[in-house]
Each structure stands twice: as C-alpha cells, then as structure tokens.
Design a protein around this motif. Structure first.
Motif, short mmCIF file in Angstrom:
data_model
loop_
_atom_site.label_atom_id
_atom_site.label_comp_id
_atom_site.label_asym_id
_atom_site.label_seq_id
_atom_site.Cartn_x
_atom_site.Cartn_y
_atom_site.Cartn_z
N ASP A 67 -2.63 11.61 -6.89
CA ASP A 67 -3.68 12.14 -7.54
C ASP A 67 -4.99 12.03 -6.74
O ASP A 67 -5.94 12.91 -6.66
CB ASP A 67 -4.01 11.29 -9.05
N ALA A 68 -5.23 10.82 -5.93
CA ALA A 68 -6.53 10.70 -5.17
C ALA A 68 -6.65 11.30 -3.84
O ALA A 68 -7.38 11.69 -3.25
CB ALA A 68 -6.58 9.43 -5.05
N GLY A 69 -5.04 11.69 -3.49
CA GLY A 69 -5.02 12.24 -2.17
C GLY A 69 -5.15 11.13 -0.96
O GLY A 69 -5.82 11.59 0.00
N GLU B 138 3.63 3.41 -9.89
CA GLU B 138 2.14 3.75 -10.35
C GLU B 138 1.09 3.96 -9.34
O GLU B 138 0.11 4.74 -9.18
CB GLU B 138 1.71 2.53 -11.24
N ALA B 139 1.34 3.21 -8.38
CA ALA B 139 0.42 3.28 -7.05
C ALA B 139 0.73 4.47 -6.40
O ALA B 139 -0.02 5.23 -5.93
CB ALA B 139 0.69 2.30 -6.10
N ALA B 140 2.06 5.04 -6.52
CA ALA B 140 2.44 6.40 -5.76
C ALA B 140 1.91 7.46 -6.49
O ALA B 140 1.21 8.49 -5.92
CB ALA B 140 3.83 6.30 -6.00
N ASP C 272 6.90 16.15 -11.23
CA ASP C 272 7.25 16.24 -9.80
C ASP C 272 8.82 16.12 -9.37
O ASP C 272 9.46 15.54 -10.12
CB ASP C 272 6.61 14.94 -8.95
N ASP C 273 9.21 16.74 -8.68
CA ASP C 273 10.46 16.96 -8.10
C ASP C 273 11.03 16.69 -6.50
O ASP C 273 11.85 16.58 -6.21
CB ASP C 273 11.60 18.25 -8.64
N VAL C 274 9.86 16.52 -5.87
CA VAL C 274 9.80 16.41 -4.57
C VAL C 274 8.58 15.29 -4.07
O VAL C 274 7.61 15.50 -4.66
CB VAL C 274 9.64 17.47 -3.74
N ASN C 275 9.03 14.27 -3.48
CA ASN C 275 8.12 13.30 -3.08
C ASN C 275 8.34 12.67 -1.64
O ASN C 275 9.60 12.51 -1.22
CB ASN C 275 7.97 12.14 -4.12
N GLU D 262 0.70 -1.11 0.21
CA GLU D 262 0.10 -0.03 -0.10
C GLU D 262 0.90 1.23 0.14
O GLU D 262 1.92 0.97 0.58
CB GLU D 262 -0.80 0.06 1.16
N VAL D 263 0.53 2.31 -0.79
CA VAL D 263 1.17 3.57 -0.84
C VAL D 263 0.29 4.89 -0.56
O VAL D 263 -0.65 4.99 -0.99
CB VAL D 263 1.79 3.66 -2.12
N TYR D 264 0.78 5.74 0.31
CA TYR D 264 0.34 7.00 0.31
C TYR D 264 1.26 8.08 0.03
O TYR D 264 2.52 7.95 0.55
CB TYR D 264 -0.35 7.16 1.79
N ALA D 265 1.38 8.78 -1.06
CA ALA D 265 2.06 9.71 -1.47
C ALA D 265 1.80 11.08 -1.55
O ALA D 265 0.64 11.34 -2.05
CB ALA D 265 2.56 9.13 -3.11
N GLU D 266 2.79 11.96 -1.24
CA GLU D 266 2.46 13.53 -1.53
C GLU D 266 3.54 13.77 -2.36
O GLU D 266 4.91 13.43 -2.22
CB GLU D 266 2.50 14.03 -0.11
N THR D 267 3.32 14.48 -3.68
CA THR D 267 4.55 14.88 -4.60
C THR D 267 4.07 16.24 -4.79
O THR D 267 2.97 16.81 -4.60
CB THR D 267 4.18 14.26 -5.68
#
Length: 331
Positions: free
Chosen positions: A320-322, A313-315, A206-209, A191-196
């Motif tokens: 996108d989904a937040g 891809e999940a990230a 994106d240049d930060v994540n 599972e992934v929760y990503a902020e970019t």
C-alpha cells in the motif's frame, strides 16, 4: 489412549486431508464435522464416514480436540469457543487475517492453557528435516541469503474474498515459507518490501506477489508466493527454499519427492505426477495428537503463527505504501 476429535467447519480446501488422516487412525475417534453450511458439512462428513453436527458448540461438548478448517476470518471465533469448552485446537493457517486477531488468539491460548497448534506442515517434510541437519552440522557456514517460492493455483471461493480471507495470495502462501525459515533459523524477517498485483484472475484480491525482505542482521530474503500455476498444472504448486552460506548452498523442493510422466493420448493424456515423499500433513497431525496426550506444546504454536501473520500484515502495508516497512514486534 483414544482421543475424541472433531472438525470445526469444512470451508477450507485442506479439510479432506486432515479429516482423512484422522478417520484412518485407530487411536482417534473422529466424532463429527460441524459446519454452518448444512450441504457442505454433510458432504464432508459423508466423505469421511462421520457425523454431521450443525451446532458447533454441541460437538465441542463431545470431543477432546479439534481441527479448525474454517475461512480465515472465522478462526478467532472457533478458537475462542473451543478454548472455552476446554478443547485442544489445531488451527488452519494463517492463524488469523490480522495481527490484532492473531494476538487475541495467542492471549486466549496463554490464558486457558489448552494445547494449540497451527497447520503449517512444511516443517515435517523430509527435505526440511535434511536441510535442518545440514544447518546444524555447519555444512554451509553462516547464512548470507534466503530465497523461496510457494507458487500454486488460485483456490477460488472464499479464498478470493477479502473480507473472509483477509487478502489473497500473500496471506495464503507467505506463512508456509516464513514459518519454515523461523524453524530453521530461529527468526522471521524484520523488514518487508512487497509488490503485489492481480494479473492472472478476475478477482478482488492479489494473485501475484514478490516479497523482498531482510532479517534482523540484514540478510536478504526473497519470496514468491503467487497464485501463478495454471488450473491444468499437474501439481498444486511448489514449496521451495534455498539458503546460501559462506561455505555452500542447500536447497529443497517439497515436490521433488515425486515422479512425473506424460501420457501422449487416450483418456489419461497429459502430464501426471505421483508423489512418493513424506506426508507432511500426517506429521503435523501426529505431533498435535502427541502433544495433546503429553500435555506439551506442539511443534508450531500460536506464537509462531502470530509471527508469520506479522510478516503478512507488513507485506500488505508495504504494498500500500510503496516502501519498505518494519515487521511488528510480536514477541
């Protein structure tokens, strides 16, 4: 046995590393570098004392194995052309920009039976080897948390083109640490929760994540893979991993294998770093060439590459989904 090897495209920033290693080996004949960009291809061929070949299919007819150093979006095309010609392949990372394209590459690999590897070389560095030994010896007990970084400079060029790269820092840097965790622990995040964001450069990707992930058993995995190092930084970046267990902690930093010194004045004024550690790229190439000779799978297969792409891809889906999203099951 001498192998005839070629390089398919000189678009990637790592082309000089791989071409240089191949050109310096006595058991390899670096036949040529193929590239649709005449100027770029000729310049790379000249740097490594080999031929420039404008027609990639012509080069494929003359070689046993190839290294794909193209833009990410072109990996699938080059892979399929090489496989059709019966040429073994070491493909730059990521395997492809999407799970769909990476899955297609895996299908070609399985259908043709060629030897194929993916260029994620951190597994071959000495710090990773020692971390693996510590885990196998049970020195830290059961792993309870994972954290890593792969922060570097923004490469520019097609790396910042969303169509050719498939994204920005996430697609460029996530796969290295995720693959190292796969090698050490036998799994990738579930599972992934990503902020970019784009904070450091005027680019359309994106240049930060920051990726907050969880393994299948809930073990947290935090990763910063940003393009956050200044252009003037004395190294290209870092590659770190820390595993905390029930009995202790083990941490590695690939760039720890270096000496840093500061020159106060003169033409060489500034901070300089001399790397003395193991050449992970050379280890990767050694493994690939040996696998071709022995007809075995390399250490890092297209299946491993697909697993890392699924996390990327999940990230992006998460950003996108937040919200947290599951990583696609690609086994």
């Amino acid at each position: 046995m001498s192998l005839s090897v070629g390089v398919l495209s000189a678009a990637h920033a790592h082309v000089d590393a791989y071409a240089g290693i191949l050109a310096g080996r006595e058991d390899v004949d670096l036949v040529g570098i193929a590239d649709g960009d005449d100027e770029r291809g000729r310049a790379a061929a000249d740097r490594h004392g080999t031929a420039y070949v404008a027609d990639g299919d012509e080069l494929l007819e003359r070689i046993d194995a190839a290294v794909i150093c193209s833009a990410n979006a072109d990996h699938r095309d080059w892979f399929e052309r090489a496989a059709k010609a019966g040429v073994h392949v070491l493909c730059e990372k990521p395997l492809a920009p999407t799970v769909e394209a990476a899955s297609a590459i895996v299908d070609v690999w399985e259908d043709t039976g060629i030897v194929a590897g993916v260029a994620m070389p951190l597994r071959f560095c000495e710090p990773a080897r020692r971390m693996r030994e510590a885990l196998e010896a049970g020195e830290i007990g059961s792993v309870r948390s994972i954290s890593g970084t792969n922060r570097g400079k923004m490469p520019g060029g097609w790396f910042a083109d969303p169509e050719r790269a498939g994204g920005g820092a996430v697609v460029d840097h996530t796969v290295h640490i995720v693959d190292l965790v796969l090698d050490l622990l036998g799994e990738t995040p579930a599972e992934v929760y990503a902020e970019t964001d784009t904070r450091f450069h005027d680019i359309p990707v994106d240049d930060v994540n920051v990726l907050s992930m969880a393994m299948a058993d809930g073990t947290p995995f935090l990763l910063d893979g940003s393009w956050s190092k200044p252009d003037a930084w004395h190294t290209w970046g870092d590659a770190t991993l820390e595993l905390t267990g029930t009995e202790g902690t083990v941490a590695i930093d690939y760039m720890d294998q270096s000496l840093t010194h500061t020159v106060a004045s003169g033409d060489d004024a500034g901070v300089h770093t001399a790397f003395y550690g193991t050449d992970a790229n050379a280890g990767l190439v050694d493994d690939f060439l040996e696998s071709v000779r022995k007809g075995r799978d390399p250490e890092i297969t297209p299946a491993d590459g697909l697993a890392a792409v699924a996390v990327v891809e999940a990230a992006y889906d998460s950003a996108d989904a937040g919200a947290s999203v599951p990583v696609a099951d690609v086994d």
